[in-house]
Scaffold this active site. Structure first.
Site, PDB file in Angstrom:
ATOM      1  N   SER B 203       0.804  -1.094   0.231  1.00 33.29           N
ATOM      2  CA  SER B 203      -0.321   0.336   0.043  1.00 33.29           C
ATOM      3  C   SER B 203       0.921   1.460  -0.072  1.00 33.29           C
ATOM      4  O   SER B 203       0.632   2.167  -1.161  1.00 33.29           O
ATOM      5  CB  SER B 203      -1.033  -0.098   1.122  1.00 33.29           C
ATOM      6  OG  SER B 203      -0.305   0.440   2.556  1.00 33.29           O
ATOM      7  N   ARG B 207       0.617   3.758  -3.251  1.00 28.91           N
ATOM      8  CA  ARG B 207       0.462   4.945  -3.150  1.00 28.91           C
ATOM      9  C   ARG B 207       1.046   6.082  -4.055  1.00 28.91           C
ATOM     10  O   ARG B 207       0.832   6.516  -4.778  1.00 28.91           O
ATOM     11  CB  ARG B 207      -0.398   5.097  -1.800  1.00 28.91           C
ATOM     12  CG  ARG B 207      -1.300   6.932  -1.162  1.00 28.91           C
ATOM     13  CD  ARG B 207      -0.659   6.992  -0.015  1.00 28.91           C
ATOM     14  NE  ARG B 207      -1.845   6.023   0.848  1.00 28.91           N
ATOM     15  CZ  ARG B 207      -1.938   5.121   1.597  1.00 28.91           C
ATOM     16  NH1 ARG B 207       0.018   4.822   1.793  1.00 28.91           N
ATOM     17  NH2 ARG B 207      -2.217   3.675   2.015  1.00 28.91           N
ATOM     18  N   ASN B 211      -0.003   8.058  -7.031  1.00 34.71           N
ATOM     19  CA  ASN B 211      -0.061   9.298  -7.334  1.00 34.71           C
ATOM     20  C   ASN B 211       0.839  10.093  -8.378  1.00 34.71           C
ATOM     21  O   ASN B 211       0.087  10.862  -8.990  1.00 34.71           O
ATOM     22  CB  ASN B 211      -0.093   9.044  -5.900  1.00 34.71           C
ATOM     23  CG  ASN B 211      -1.535  10.036  -5.150  1.00 34.71           C
ATOM     24  OD1 ASN B 211      -2.019  10.355  -5.296  1.00 34.71           O
ATOM     25  ND2 ASN B 211      -1.507   9.037  -4.849  1.00 34.71           N
TER      26      ASN B 211
END
Lengths: 159, 285
Positions: B203, B207, B211
């Site tokens: 994660s 993430r 992004n």
């Protein structure tokens, strides 16, 4: 997109960065911050203490002034009382002196009066004798009529 | 729009070097291939790491206890911000965790900030100066970089868990929590713990990568408007060209402004989650 040796390379770079930051960057920076915080805290405490000291000194000064004021009032009171006493004393002395002078003057006056009266008496006696001699055209024997003459002189003096 | 189908894939290609063959690599060569290395990501990440170290070492060397200058005040602001965040999450000895958080925070933000460079300029410079075919300037849009960081964090989580609980204690926790110590429950417990443990780096890495990759892609898409503008100008449609150019400038500006938030936020999230994971590992269930 591909998983490749970059993974290992970046991990090594990351570890080097962490180690360097941990050993050489973080301790001096945080040390400086914490030391400064301590210094600021001490400074603030010192300022508070100074404020307190000032307050105490002010109070002390105020009490000293108040005490001095009280003392001054006391001294002034004392001086006033003393002055009154002195005036009173002087008044007494002056009155006594006046009394004494007056008494002395009176005594002198009375002795003078007595003396003058004596002189007058003698003179009146002489005058009376002289007058009588003139009237009688002859010598009056002073010795023979001494009692009469004295009585006359007495009467004159009494007037 | 003839160039757009080539433009974006071209910009998403890394400059790769084959370590075993000793030559520049071309083509895809598999999803996992540890013979290759992304030279652009390595260069940018290392340079930015050095920039971070340079700034903070300089501040650390010059650090005075007295009145700080503007530079020192700025560095101390960052240091104190990071230290406070770590303090909120982790109640223990911060001597390692806080510098770790600072490193992550600053490095990630610096790397993310490369997204602000105009998408074509770094590639043009790399091509012009060194003849490089590709050059992706944003290391955090490379999944290798984000996974390198998150797997390092995973190793640190394991290290701190074992350090605080002992090897036996942590092993027992892996098989006995959260359902209980009954031998029948060992396997489900362990499976759940492994999933939980692996979810953390995945994660974290996905993430940040997602992004930044998406952000970079949006910049590229906006740059396509420039192609449209030049095409329109070439075909004599001046009004349409001007509109496309205006759209590019406007949207790129807006996206860049919005991206400031994303860049800082992603650095912050990576830092805080790292601290959270390590403190969770240390404190246990």
């Amino acid at each position: 997109m591909q998983i490749n040796a970059t993974l290992i390379g970046q991990a090594i770079a990351f570890l080097i960065l962490i180690a360097f930051t941990w050993k050489f960057v973080w301790p001096p920076l945080l040390g400086a911050i914490e030391t400064r915080q301590k210094k600021i805290a001490e400074g603030l405490a010192a300022a508070d203490r100074g404020q307190q000291d000032l307050e105490n000194a002010k109070n002390e000064a105020l009490s000293i002034v108040r005490e001095a004021h009280g003392k001054a009032t006391q001294i002034v009171d004392q001086a006033a009382r003393r002055a009154g006493e002195m005036v009173e004393e002087a008044r007494g002395t002056a009155a006594a002196e006046g009394e004494r002078i007056v008494t002395a003057a009176r005594a002198e006056v009375s002795t003078e009066t007595a003396r003058v009266r004596g002189e007058l008496r003698a003179e009146v006696a002489q005058l009376a004798v002289a007058g009588a001699s003139q009237l009688l055209k002859r010598e009056v024997d002073a010795a023979a009529h001494a009692a009469l003459l004295d009585d006359l002189a007495e009467r004159i003096a009494a007037r | 729009m003839a160039g757009s189908t080539e433009y974006i894939p071209h910009h998403l290609e890394h400059l790769r070097y084959d370590l075993t063959k000793g030559e520049w690599a071309h083509g895809t060569e598999g999803i996992v291939n540890f013979h290759l290395i992304n030279v652009d990501s390595m260069i940018m990440a290392s340079v930015l790491g050095l920039v971070f170290l340079l700034i903070f070492t300089l501040a650390a060397r010059r650090a005075t206890v007295g009145v700080p200058g503007k530079f020192q005040a700025f560095v101390e602001l960052v240091v104190e911000f990071v230290d406070d965040r770590v303090k909120e999450v982790f109640h223990g000895d911060r001597r390692f965790l806080a510098p770790l958080a600072l490193t992550i925070f600053c490095w990630v933000i610096l790397m993310n900030a490369m997204d602000f460079l105009p998408v074509d300029v770094p590639g043009m410079i790399a091509h012009g100066a060194f003849g490089a075919e590709h050059f992706r300037v944003l290391p955090t849009a490379d999944i290798n970089t984000t996974f390198a960081m998150s797997l390092t964090v995973l190793i640190l989580v394991l290290f701190f868990s074992i350090k605080s609980k002992g090897l036996g204690g942590y092993g027992h926790e892996l098989i006995a929590a959260p359902f209980g110590g009954h031998p029948l429950l060992w396997i489900p417990n362990f499976a759940l713990n492994v999933v939980e443990l692996l979810a953390k780096p995945v994660s974290l890495a996905m993430r940040l990568f997602g992004n930044m990759y998406a952000g970079e892609l949006v910049f590229m898409l906006i740059a396509l408007l420039g192609f449209a503008a030049s095409g329109a100008f070439a075909s004599g449609a001046a009004a349409a060209g001007a509109l496309a150019l205006l759209g590019q400038v406007l949207m790129a500006s807006l996206w860049a402004i919005f991206h400031i938030l994303i860049i800082l936020l992603q650095g912050f999230i990576f830092m805080v989650l790292t601290v959270v994971y390590i403190s969770m590992g240390q404190e246990g269930h």
